[in-house]
Motif scaffolding. Sequence first.
Motif, short mmCIF file in Angstrom:
data_model
loop_
_atom_site.label_atom_id
_atom_site.label_comp_id
_atom_site.label_asym_id
_atom_site.label_seq_id
_atom_site.Cartn_x
_atom_site.Cartn_y
_atom_site.Cartn_z
N ARG A 120 0.81 -1.21 0.00
CA ARG A 120 0.00 0.00 0.00
C ARG A 120 0.84 1.26 0.00
O ARG A 120 0.44 2.30 -0.48
CB ARG A 120 -0.96 -0.02 1.20
N GLU A 121 2.02 1.18 0.55
CA GLU A 121 2.92 2.33 0.52
C GLU A 121 3.98 2.16 -0.56
O GLU A 121 5.08 2.70 -0.45
CB GLU A 121 3.59 2.51 1.88
N GLY A 122 3.66 1.39 -1.56
CA GLY A 122 4.66 1.11 -2.59
C GLY A 122 5.36 -0.20 -2.29
O GLY A 122 5.07 -0.87 -1.30
N GLU A 123 6.26 -0.59 -3.16
CA GLU A 123 6.97 -1.85 -3.00
C GLU A 123 7.78 -1.86 -1.71
O GLU A 123 8.59 -0.98 -1.47
CB GLU A 123 7.89 -2.06 -4.20
N PRO A 124 7.56 -2.82 -0.85
CA PRO A 124 8.32 -2.88 0.40
C PRO A 124 9.81 -2.99 0.11
O PRO A 124 10.22 -3.79 -0.73
CB PRO A 124 7.80 -4.17 1.07
N SER A 125 10.60 -2.20 0.78
CA SER A 125 12.02 -2.15 0.45
C SER A 125 12.71 -3.47 0.79
O SER A 125 13.74 -3.80 0.22
CB SER A 125 12.68 -1.00 1.22
N MET A 126 12.10 -4.22 1.71
CA MET A 126 12.73 -5.48 2.09
C MET A 126 12.84 -6.45 0.91
O MET A 126 13.69 -7.34 0.93
CB MET A 126 11.94 -6.16 3.20
N LEU A 127 12.02 -6.27 -0.10
CA LEU A 127 12.10 -7.16 -1.24
C LEU A 127 13.46 -6.99 -1.93
O LEU A 127 14.18 -7.97 -2.11
CB LEU A 127 10.95 -6.87 -2.22
N ALA A 128 13.75 -5.75 -2.28
CA ALA A 128 15.02 -5.51 -2.97
C ALA A 128 16.22 -5.69 -2.02
O ALA A 128 17.28 -6.17 -2.43
CB ALA A 128 15.03 -4.11 -3.57
N ASP A 129 16.01 -5.32 -0.74
CA ASP A 129 17.15 -5.32 0.18
C ASP A 129 17.50 -6.71 0.69
O ASP A 129 18.67 -7.05 0.86
CB ASP A 129 16.84 -4.43 1.39
N ILE A 130 16.47 -7.50 0.99
CA ILE A 130 16.74 -8.76 1.67
C ILE A 130 16.28 -9.97 0.85
O ILE A 130 17.05 -10.90 0.60
CB ILE A 130 16.02 -8.79 3.04
#
Lengths: 319, 319
Positions: B128-138
């Motif tokens: 809901r707030e855009g792509e969760p950064s954990m996807l790219a980061d972790i």
Amino acid sequence: MQHTKAGEPQILIDLSTAIIGTDAGTLQCRLVDDGDDAQPRRLPFGPFVPDQHRTMEIGLRQWVGEQVGVELGHVEQLYTFADRGRQHTTPGAPHVVSVGYLALTNQTGRQTRAWRDIYSFFPWEDWREGEPSMLADIIYPALDSWLAQHSERRESARLAFGRDGLAWGEEYVLERYELLYEAGLVAEAFADGRENAAPTPAVPGEPLQLDHRRILATAVGRLRAKLKYRPVIFDLMPLTFTLTQLQHTAETVLGVGLHKQNFRRLVEKSGFVEATGKMSKSRGRPAELFRFRHQERSERPLAGLRVSPGRLRPSDPSP
Amino acid sequence: MQHTKAGEPQILIDLSTAIIGTDAGTLQCRLVDDGDDAQPRRLPFGPFVPDQHRTMEIGLRQWVGEQVGVELGHVEQLYTFADRGRQHTTPGAPHVVSVGYLALTNQTGRQTRAWRDIYSFFPWEDWREGEPSMLADIIYPALDSWLAQHSERRESARLAFGRDGLAWGEEYVLERYELLYEAGLVAEAFADGRENAAPTPAVPGEPLQLDHRRILATAVGRLRAKLKYRPVIFDLMPLTFTLTQLQHTAETVLGVGLHKQNFRRLVEKSGFVEATGKMSKSRGRPAELFRFRHQERSERPLAGLRVSPGRLRPSDPSP
DNA sequence: CCATTTATGCTCAAATTGAGTATAATATCA
DNA sequence: TGATATTATACTCAATTTGAGCATAAATGG
């Protein structure tokens, strides 16, 4: 944590598989020919044995392999049925739960009498030549007289059969069969000992053993629904095919006729098929042969074949 | 006819229910608080006892009633899980098969700590707030290093996570979780004794007992998919609601933001709601209160809420 | 060559979808 | 009180998709 106390009746899980294919405009299901004179009347099935089967799918593949030896394409779990009294259980015997599976194959098998036309079990489901007259002649009168005593099921019946104003939803195969069962109109209802069922079923359509017609209805309903959002139809097709063949397969599964030019447009635009360059030879103008683009299965997972039957039309005769 | 021979290991069926509700912009699931200090970590569940339970749904309602006492709206069977090694089975014990159910409730329950935010178990699912950064980061780095050894799973991963060019399919919740499990990146993989799993999970997200996170993932995936073709969302709503509240619920379930004006148009045209004439009072302009038209549930069974998230946008803040 | 059969191309209006802009009705606060 | 923020709702517009039908092409069998 609550778990079974000792002494409770044992549970047995049966894995039953509806193997579906098409051939010459018929929708077929592979039954098991037990070798006697009787018509084959059961799906391939066998118990889930956790010690031997790491997963249920491994188990079902074993029973299918041993009993019918059909090569399976797409396989999916349908539903787990556990209602008491739907399996002809003898008292004292372990309670049987059946896990139904749907399997598709492109193997066309007219060779054995164990490949049966699915619409002989559900004759009211085939609308390719228009609404089957048995609905108005037999099913609706019988159903209505039962509904008179069971008005709480009126809405479900209306929805399932698309009556007064509603459209026929071709995917409600299970809902329709279950309603007929509840109303005591199919042979299995009598076999299961339901009191409202007559020994001679009121509605045409061959029965199957145990709950296998129920599982088959689940399979057909799921397949019809899935056709619209996943490219499962290609698991029913040979390696190369014409668009007309593809359309006939879709019509055979859905039980309705489709608009030819629009079907073609839909399929071509979907990107699921590519031309092989070769031509089929049949009676009229030769048709281009296509093949399924397997890569696309992942590239456009959502698209599927969103065929909309439009106003029901009789489908063209099969070649 | 082949059935279990005596002496084979017993099978036990567990009925586990993912009860889902929403509250103030969170998607919640009811867990069981066993009373100790530990966080609740399990779904309500209990054995299917054929002698006591005429159907599995009766059984599940008993366990839900005894363990959490939530009133259930829509209830549906999800899937039957039986793979060896996914239930922490102790050797010699009966093999446990779990039948997962999804249940919806409009009871909002912040009162107990047993209502938990579902996205704390699947933090990568909330866009809901855009792509969760954990996807790219972790997640992607960890997944990629596993995929390097398991190239046969590349396509599945591409599809599930919508990578290189593919779109994020919000309904592939189970597929994503299973891939992370397979890759040994979630806590349950270690608990189940998979050799490639580290004791400290590589990916954020709280674990649950047994296979309950798997069942919950199945439930969320099914719910997200079903929202688009059946009016199940109304089982999550109070009796009357504004269209904005309805939209927030849809966004909470789907984990994406939706275009407000188009959502409104879609819902109004669907015929599923009717105005009550009353108004809600909140900060800005008052909104009309609507109610679900129950009759429409059968009149337009196919329509559902075909929300299309459009290009992902941050959703407006909840009231 | 002509009728028949099947395949394929193309048009056209209606309906749906995606993305805005504009305006209305309330609360809040300087 | 009046400006400002906030939320709801109405309306527009182009692009795309859908439903239906007409027209043409390429084979076959007399």
